[in-house]
Scaffold this active site. Structure first.
Site, PDB file in Angstrom:
ATOM      1  N   CYS A 170       0.811  -1.223   0.000  1.00 39.09           N
ATOM      2  CA  CYS A 170       0.000   0.000   0.000  1.00 39.09           C
ATOM      3  C   CYS A 170       0.843   1.273   0.000  1.00 39.09           C
ATOM      4  O   CYS A 170       0.393   2.314  -0.466  1.00 39.09           O
ATOM      5  CB  CYS A 170      -0.939   0.026   1.206  1.00 39.09           C
ATOM      6  SG  CYS A 170      -2.049  -1.384   1.318  1.00 39.09           S
TER       7      CYS A 170
ATOM      8  N   HIS B 258      -9.405   1.269  -3.534  1.00 45.00           N
ATOM      9  CA  HIS B 258      -8.020   1.098  -3.101  1.00 45.00           C
ATOM     10  C   HIS B 258      -7.215   0.345  -4.157  1.00 45.00           C
ATOM     11  O   HIS B 258      -7.092  -0.881  -4.100  1.00 45.00           O
ATOM     12  CB  HIS B 258      -8.021   0.343  -1.774  1.00 45.00           C
ATOM     13  CG  HIS B 258      -6.685   0.209  -1.112  1.00 45.00           C
ATOM     14  ND1 HIS B 258      -5.551   0.881  -1.539  1.00 45.00           N
ATOM     15  CD2 HIS B 258      -6.296  -0.538  -0.044  1.00 45.00           C
ATOM     16  CE1 HIS B 258      -4.541   0.564  -0.749  1.00 45.00           C
ATOM     17  NE2 HIS B 258      -4.963  -0.302   0.161  1.00 45.00           N
TER      18      HIS B 258
END
Length: 379
Positions: free
Chosen positions: A86, A329
Site C-alpha cells: 500500500c 483502493h
C-alpha cells in the site's frame, strides 16, 4: 543538500475492479497521467531523468519501464518499480525526492499504478514430487505466520483494541462518500475510456450500512463492506523536480519539505502511519497544528480513525474531498493518489500552509510526505 519540488500531479479516476478499466494493463493505465503531467508544465519527455512507480499486483517484471515507453519517453530513460504494497506509490515519490535532493537527478516521474482487474493468478509449485501446485491470494508480509494477519481481521482487531464501534466506522464511511460527492471539479483526473471522475462514490446512508455484511470482528466493533475500501484500478504520478527546474515554472511549485518511512508492529499494520507522521513532524520541529490539509489513507475506516485520533489531527482538515472508502483502493497507486490530491488542494489555496499525506501497509510499514504551499501560485 538540494531542494525538491512537486511541479505537476495527475491521476486517473479510481474505478472498481472489473469496471471500465478492466481491459487495460497496468502500464496502459500509467501512460496517460505521465504524458499529462509533462504536458501541464510544458516539459519534454527527453528531459526526464528517471521513472519510479509503485506497484503491488503486477506479478513480476518492471511495469514502470513499460509505462515509460508507452508514454513516449525516450528509451534512454531508466525506470524502476517498487513494491512496498500500500505504501508503494508514496514510497516511489519519496525515493524520487531523495534522488533529487542528493543532486543525482533534476526531473523524475514518480507515482504508482495498479490493475486489480489484470492481476495474474497466483500459484506456487509443489515442494515435493508428490505435491500439488497451490493457489494463493497474497504473499507473506513477515516470516512469522502468527504475526502476519490478513488485513481485514487486523482492522477488526484494531477496532476492538481502540474501542471504535461499527456505527462510528459507518458514520466515517458515510461522511467520506458525502465529501466525495460534494467535492468541486478538479483537473487532476486524466480521462480514460470516457471516465472523468471516481466511479464508486454514492449517497451512502446509515440504514444501508446496517444492512451490509460483517466481514470480521465482533458485533459491536465489526468491520463491514461499507468500512473497507474496495479493490480498484488506477494510476497517479507527480513530477519531482530540482530547484533549477522549479524556478522556471509559470506557477509556483510546492516544496517537499519532509519525508519519513518507518517500520512498525507487523501484527498491527494499520497503525504504522502514526509513527511515520510523528517522525516527519519531529524532523521539522512542528506539530499537527501547523498543518493546513491532510490526506490520510482510508483502506479501512478504523485505520484512518485511529490515526487521526492518535495524531490529534483536526478531522475538518482531513480528506476534504473524500477518501479511499469513497474511491477504492488500487494498492500500488493509493499513496500516489494521496499526493496528487494533496498537491491540487494546496495549489487551489491562496494561503501559506503545510499539507500531509500518510499511508500504512501490510507488514507494518508507514510512509509520510510533507508539502509546503507558499500561498501565491502565480509568482
Amino acid at each position: 543538500m538540494s531542494r525538491a519540488f512537486l511541479i505537476a500531479a495527475r491521476r486517473l479516476a479510481v474505478v472498481p475492479r472489473g469496471g471500465a478499466f478492466a481491459r487495460f494493463e497496468a502500464h496502459e493505465l500509467a501512460a496517460g497521467p505521465i504524458r499529462a503531467a509533462l504536458d501541464d508544465v510544458g516539459l519534454a519527455a527527453a528531459g526526464v531523468d528517471e521513472v519510479i512507480l509503485g506497484n503491488a499486483l503486477y506479478g513480476g517484471g518492471n511495469p514502470a519501464r513499460l509505462a515509460a515507453l508507452a508514454a513516449g519517453l525516450p528509451e534512454t530513460v531508466p525506470a524502476m518499480t517498487l513494491d512496498t504494497q500500500c505504501c508503494a506509490g508514496l514510497d516511489a515519490i519519496l525515493a524520487a525526492a531523495a534522488r533529487v535532493r542528493a543532486g543525482e537527478a533534476d526531473l523524475i516521474v514518480a507515482g504508482g499504478v495498479e490493475s486489480y482487474s489484470r492481476a495474474p493468478m497466483r500459484i506456487r509449485p509443489a515442494k515435493g514430487h508428490d505435491g500439488q501446485p497451490r493457489p494463493y491470494d497474497r504473499p507473506p508480509f513477515t516470516p512469522w505466520p502468527d504475526r502476519d494477519p490478513d488485513m481485514i481481521p487486523a482492522a477488526a482487531a484494531l477496532a476492538g483494541e481502540f474501542g471504535i464501534r461499527r456505527a462510528d466506522q459507518e458514520a466515517f464511511a458515510v461522511a467520506s462518500h458525502a465529501k466525495a460527492l460534494s467535492a468541486p471539479p478538479s483537473d487532476e483526473i486524466v480521462p480514460l475510456a470516457g471516465v472523468t471522475r471516481d466511479a464508486f462514490a454514492r449517497a451512502l446512508s446509515p440504514a444501508l450500512c446496517q444492512r451490509l455484511p460483517v466481514l470480521a470482528g465482533d458485533r459491536e466493533h465489526a468491520v463491514t463492506a461499507a468500512t473497507v475500501a474496495i479493490e480498484a484500478d488506477s494510476a497517479a504520478v507527480v513530477l519531482v523536480a530540482s530547484a533549477s527546474i522549479a524556478q522556471h515554472m509559470d506557477r509556483t511549485a510546492l516544496e517537499i519539505v519532509g519525508t519519513a518511512r518507518v517500520g512498525g508492529d507487523p501484527g498491527r499494520p494499520g497503525l504504522a502511519l502514526i509513527p511515520a507522521v510523528r517522525r516527519l513532524l519531529d524532523r521539522q520541529e512542528m506539530n499537527v497544528s501547523g498543518l493546513w490539509r491532510a490526506e490520510i489513507m482510508e483502506a479501512f475506516a478504523v485505520q484512518a480513525m485511529a490515526g487521526i485520533a492518535a495524531l490529534g489531527l483536526d478531522p475538518a482538515l482531513v480528506n476534504r474531498g473524500g477518501g479511499a472508502l469513497a474511491r477504492g483502493h488500487p494498492i500500488g497507486a493509493s499513496g500516489a493518489i494521496l499526493a496528487v490530491r494533496l498537491w491540487h488542494d494546496l495549489m487551489r489555496s491562496k494561503q501559506d500552509g503545510f499539507g500531509l499525506a500518510a499511508i500504512a501497509a501490510a507488514g507494518g510499514l508507514g510512509s509520510a510526505l510533507l508539502l509546503r504551499s507558499p500561498g501565491d501560485h502565480h509568482g
